[in-house]
Design a protein around this motif. Sequence first.
Motif, PDB file in Angstrom:
ATOM      1  N   GLU A 260       0.825  -1.211   0.000  1.00 61.42           N
ATOM      2  CA  GLU A 260       0.000   0.000   0.000  1.00 61.42           C
ATOM      3  C   GLU A 260       0.863   1.268   0.000  1.00 61.42           C
ATOM      4  OE1 GLU A 260      -3.264  -0.040   2.775  1.00 61.42           O
ATOM      5  OE2 GLU A 260      -4.016   1.880   2.034  1.00 61.42           O
ATOM      6  N   PHE A 261       2.058   1.181   0.571  1.00 57.64           N
ATOM      7  CA  PHE A 261       2.922   2.367   0.581  1.00 57.64           C
ATOM      8  C   PHE A 261       3.142   2.898  -0.838  1.00 57.64           C
ATOM      9  CE2 PHE A 261       4.593   0.879   4.809  1.00 57.64           C
ATOM     10  CZ  PHE A 261       4.239   2.013   5.516  1.00 57.64           C
ATOM     11  N   ALA A 262       3.333   1.967  -1.766  1.00 59.60           N
ATOM     12  CA  ALA A 262       3.653   2.376  -3.136  1.00 59.60           C
ATOM     13  C   ALA A 262       2.456   3.013  -3.845  1.00 59.60           C
ATOM     14  CB  ALA A 262       4.165   1.183  -3.918  1.00 59.60           C
ATOM     15  N   SER A 263       1.271   2.880  -3.262  1.00 60.42           N
ATOM     16  CA  SER A 263       0.084   3.463  -3.899  1.00 60.42           C
ATOM     17  C   SER A 263      -0.144   4.909  -3.439  1.00 60.42           C
ATOM     18  CB  SER A 263      -1.155   2.617  -3.576  1.00 60.42           C
ATOM     19  OG  SER A 263      -1.521   2.826  -2.208  1.00 60.42           O
ATOM     20  N   PHE A 264       0.657   5.373  -2.486  1.00 58.82           N
ATOM     21  CA  PHE A 264       0.429   6.710  -1.939  1.00 58.82           C
ATOM     22  C   PHE A 264       1.263   7.750  -2.687  1.00 58.82           C
ATOM     23  CE2 PHE A 264      -0.153   4.422   2.361  1.00 58.82           C
ATOM     24  CZ  PHE A 264      -1.528   4.386   2.232  1.00 58.82           C
ATOM     25  N   PRO A 265       0.613   8.698  -3.373  1.00 58.42           N
ATOM     26  CA  PRO A 265       1.400   9.725  -4.068  1.00 58.42           C
ATOM     27  C   PRO A 265       2.066  10.712  -3.116  1.00 58.42           C
ATOM     28  CG  PRO A 265      -0.957  10.148  -4.311  1.00 58.42           C
ATOM     29  CD  PRO A 265      -0.831   8.835  -3.595  1.00 58.42           C
ATOM     30  N   HIS A 266       1.588  10.758  -1.870  1.00 60.18           N
ATOM     31  CA  HIS A 266       2.157  11.711  -0.924  1.00 60.18           C
ATOM     32  C   HIS A 266       3.246  11.088  -0.052  1.00 60.18           C
ATOM     33  CE1 HIS A 266      -1.027   9.508   0.887  1.00 60.18           C
ATOM     34  NE2 HIS A 266      -1.140  10.217   1.996  1.00 60.18           N
ATOM     35  N   VAL A 267       3.744   9.927  -0.476  1.00 61.65           N
ATOM     36  CA  VAL A 267       4.820   9.260   0.267  1.00 61.65           C
ATOM     37  C   VAL A 267       6.024   9.075  -0.661  1.00 61.65           C
ATOM     38  CG1 VAL A 267       5.474   7.132   1.450  1.00 61.65           C
ATOM     39  CG2 VAL A 267       3.202   8.064   1.767  1.00 61.65           C
ATOM     40  N   VAL A 268       7.201   9.365  -0.141  1.00 66.18           N
ATOM     41  CA  VAL A 268       8.429   9.090  -0.892  1.00 66.18           C
ATOM     42  C   VAL A 268       9.149   7.942  -0.198  1.00 66.18           C
ATOM     43  CG1 VAL A 268      10.646  10.023  -1.661  1.00 66.18           C
ATOM     44  CG2 VAL A 268       8.607  11.464  -1.707  1.00 66.18           C
ATOM     45  N   LEU A 269       9.527   6.962  -0.979  1.00 62.61           N
ATOM     46  CA  LEU A 269      10.101   5.727  -0.439  1.00 62.61           C
ATOM     47  C   LEU A 269      11.575   5.602  -0.816  1.00 62.61           C
ATOM     48  CD1 LEU A 269       7.196   3.420  -1.659  1.00 62.61           C
ATOM     49  CD2 LEU A 269       7.499   4.360   0.653  1.00 62.61           C
ATOM     50  N   ALA A 270      12.358   5.038   0.091  1.00 62.84           N
ATOM     51  CA  ALA A 270      13.753   4.698  -0.221  1.00 62.84           C
ATOM     52  C   ALA A 270      14.023   3.300   0.329  1.00 62.84           C
ATOM     53  CB  ALA A 270      14.702   5.718   0.407  1.00 62.84           C
ATOM     54  N   PRO A 271      14.923   2.562  -0.333  1.00 63.85           N
ATOM     55  CA  PRO A 271      15.156   1.153   0.041  1.00 63.85           C
ATOM     56  C   PRO A 271      16.225   0.977   1.123  1.00 63.85           C
ATOM     57  CG  PRO A 271      16.307   1.659  -1.990  1.00 63.85           C
ATOM     58  CD  PRO A 271      15.633   2.932  -1.570  1.00 63.85           C
ATOM     59  N   HIS A 272      15.963   1.468   2.318  1.00 63.56           N
ATOM     60  CA  HIS A 272      16.922   1.381   3.433  1.00 63.56           C
ATOM     61  C   HIS A 272      18.308   1.798   2.926  1.00 63.56           C
ATOM     62  CE1 HIS A 272      17.895  -0.782   7.455  1.00 63.56           C
ATOM     63  NE2 HIS A 272      18.822   0.134   7.196  1.00 63.56           N
ATOM     64  N   ALA A 273      18.371   3.022   2.442  1.00 64.35           N
ATOM     65  CA  ALA A 273      19.573   3.478   1.738  1.00 64.35           C
ATOM     66  C   ALA A 273      20.190   4.722   2.362  1.00 64.35           C
ATOM     67  CB  ALA A 273      19.215   3.770   0.275  1.00 64.35           C
ATOM     68  N   ALA A 274      19.819   5.058   3.600  1.00 64.07           N
ATOM     69  CA  ALA A 274      20.254   6.342   4.149  1.00 64.07           C
ATOM     70  C   ALA A 274      21.775   6.442   4.284  1.00 64.07           C
ATOM     71  CB  ALA A 274      19.583   6.606   5.496  1.00 64.07           C
ATOM     72  N   SER A 275      22.441   5.324   4.522  1.00 66.38           N
ATOM     73  CA  SER A 275      23.915   5.381   4.612  1.00 66.38           C
ATOM     74  C   SER A 275      24.564   5.074   3.263  1.00 66.38           C
ATOM     75  CB  SER A 275      24.421   4.389   5.666  1.00 66.38           C
ATOM     76  OG  SER A 275      24.216   3.051   5.221  1.00 66.38           O
TER      77      SER A 275
END
Length: 307
Positions: A260-275
Amino acid sequence: MGVLPDWDLEPMAERYTLRLLHEAPDENAFIAEHGAAIRGIVTKGEIGASAALMDRLPQLGIVACYGVGVDAIDRAYCAKRGIPVTNTPDVLTEDVADLAFGLLLAAARRIPAADAWVRDGSWVREGSMPLTTRVWGKRMGIVGLGRIGSAVAKRAKGFGMAISYSGRSPKPDVPYTFYPSPAALAPEVDILVCCAMGGPTTQGLIDRAAIEALRPGAIFVNVSRGSVVDEPALVEALRSRRIAAAGLDVFWNEPAIDAEFASFPHVVLAPHAASGTVETRRAMGALMQENLAAHFAGRPLPTEIRP
Ligand code: 8YV
């Protein structure tokens, strides 16, 4: 990239006999074959080392984590057996804080949607894109004012933000307002950033009460661990649009996250990539290798986590 970049694996292969568990088709058979000879585990934040695994490694002498978060390593078990656990603090702090701000800006200002608006011709066909949400000058709440939380706060100051935080106890010499829990902090801020460490002590710390206490239009960012947040409560708040936006680098079930996260236009996702910058990953690898080298040379470990 496999479990570690080649710039770490190659020098390590020259010094040690490496056995790559993540490449083995059958973990059981792998341990049966190699377990008796294993003297160290190299793992990372998202993988870890369980008691069941370590119990089958009678010569295990060190668990070296490529990452700062050691929540996936059974440290109580390691303490019982006197096995030191090392991590890679400090070297990743600034990059993780950068990504927290990147996700915040991307989510609030809809940067991915803006990019698509230009690329797909919407700009030509429809003109300006829908308006977004301001970041500058907002009130930011930070859950967990450790190294990363403090680096996020430093950036927030540059954005003219009023900063407050929650944690186990107020920090001495910190000019920010303290709240005893995320639920107490949430209604006081426009942006809530989760920087708390993972593990059993913070499991579900940002609970349903905290999510529901967020003000309508709030923005939520998480660069720590999915486990810190009541994810179904977060999904509900996003679904109902009570929360204006979210920037998320971490989730309950990585990498197969709640679709469901991927269906939200108001959410930006990253693949556990902060470091995940070359500079930081090189520094993390170097520090992890220094810990291994020190262990096998009988020297003090540079960044052992005290049990
Ligand atoms: C990962 C992290 O370990 O440091 C941590 O706790 O979660 C990350 O830095 C990194 O993705 C290495 O796999």
